[in-house]
Write an enzyme that holds these catalytic residues in place. Sequence first.
Site, short mmCIF file in Angstrom:
data_model
loop_
_atom_site.label_atom_id
_atom_site.label_comp_id
_atom_site.label_asym_id
_atom_site.label_seq_id
_atom_site.Cartn_x
_atom_site.Cartn_y
_atom_site.Cartn_z
N ARG A 102 64.57 126.12 71.89
CA ARG A 102 64.30 125.38 73.12
C ARG A 102 63.04 124.23 72.82
NH1 ARG A 102 66.69 123.00 76.04
NH2 ARG A 102 68.24 124.97 75.89
N LYS A 137 50.71 106.63 81.16
CA LYS A 137 51.45 107.08 82.10
C LYS A 137 52.72 108.03 81.14
CE LYS A 137 50.77 103.45 85.28
NZ LYS A 137 51.46 102.19 86.06
N LYS A 169 39.15 98.24 84.41
CA LYS A 169 40.03 97.87 85.75
C LYS A 169 39.52 97.49 86.68
CE LYS A 169 44.15 99.49 84.97
NZ LYS A 169 45.57 100.41 85.07
N GLU A 202 40.72 93.85 82.93
CA GLU A 202 41.79 93.47 83.62
C GLU A 202 41.13 92.36 84.55
OE1 GLU A 202 44.33 96.36 85.87
OE2 GLU A 202 43.09 95.50 87.55
N ASP A 224 46.85 91.16 85.12
CA ASP A 224 47.74 92.30 86.03
C ASP A 224 48.42 91.58 87.14
OD1 ASP A 224 48.10 95.26 86.62
OD2 ASP A 224 46.99 94.78 88.36
#
Length: 285
Positions: A102, A137, A169, A202, A224
């Site tokens: 698995r 992410k 950011k 950013e 961005d």
Amino acid sequence: MISEEQFQAELDRIIHTSLQEDIGEGDHSSLACIPAEAVGMAKLLVKDEGILAGVDFAKQVFQAVDTDLKMETVLKDGAEVSYGDIAFYVKGRSRSLLMAERLVLNSMQRMSAVATKTHSYVKLLEGTSTKLLDTRKTTPGIRALEKWAVRIGGGENHRFALYDMIMLKDNHIDFAGSISQAISQTKNYLEELGKPLKIIVEARNLQEVEEILECGGVYRILLDNFDYPMTREAVKMIGNQSLTESSGGITKEALRKYALCGVNYISSGSLTHSVHNLDLSLKAV
């Protein structure tokens, strides 16, 4: 980026915790009906189309479960596969094969999905100088696997985590008070700690690009949610003072258009957060 030793430590952790999660006190299904001395062979069967990833990781899993398991590789990581292909054979104690099954399948299906999507994006960038980056992410707990899969698919890794690169950011900038304050404080912080971490900042508009350039010492400027004209203008403004990165919901359809604006990198969270696992099976031979 993290070192090879740190990366391997992450893989070891994933294997340990995943096997503990799946096996616990024992695989009672196998213990109940398969003799301890039984030996078998299995094959990794591909039931889909895409880019194969996770073969080398599967070797590590099999060895962690049972050092006597022997694997014969037919297809390597990065191979283009289609329905009916066999990636490898593995032979040894039947109980051990079932305990490893698995984790091997879950990992390879996910990694192959990430590699497949990455490969399709990279192909769209052919003929440009733009490189494709992943993001943070990722699926909690298996970031190392997904970032490995991005590399197998032809992409490059962004920072691994919060500790191996500075990225200022919008929230960092707003909490610090301004771009110049955020950058100045960051430089002081790194100097005090003696940490030679690269700094990415950013920018939300061209005025912020100009302010970043005035501060200097920034490794890469992240553009961005810029549109195409703003991106081209920003690239022109920045020149060779910093590297450039486009980000912010850039779709597959828009990827090449941003590359043609002249950015060095495009980052995409969808490489890891929006993929469909490849269909793979481990079948007894």
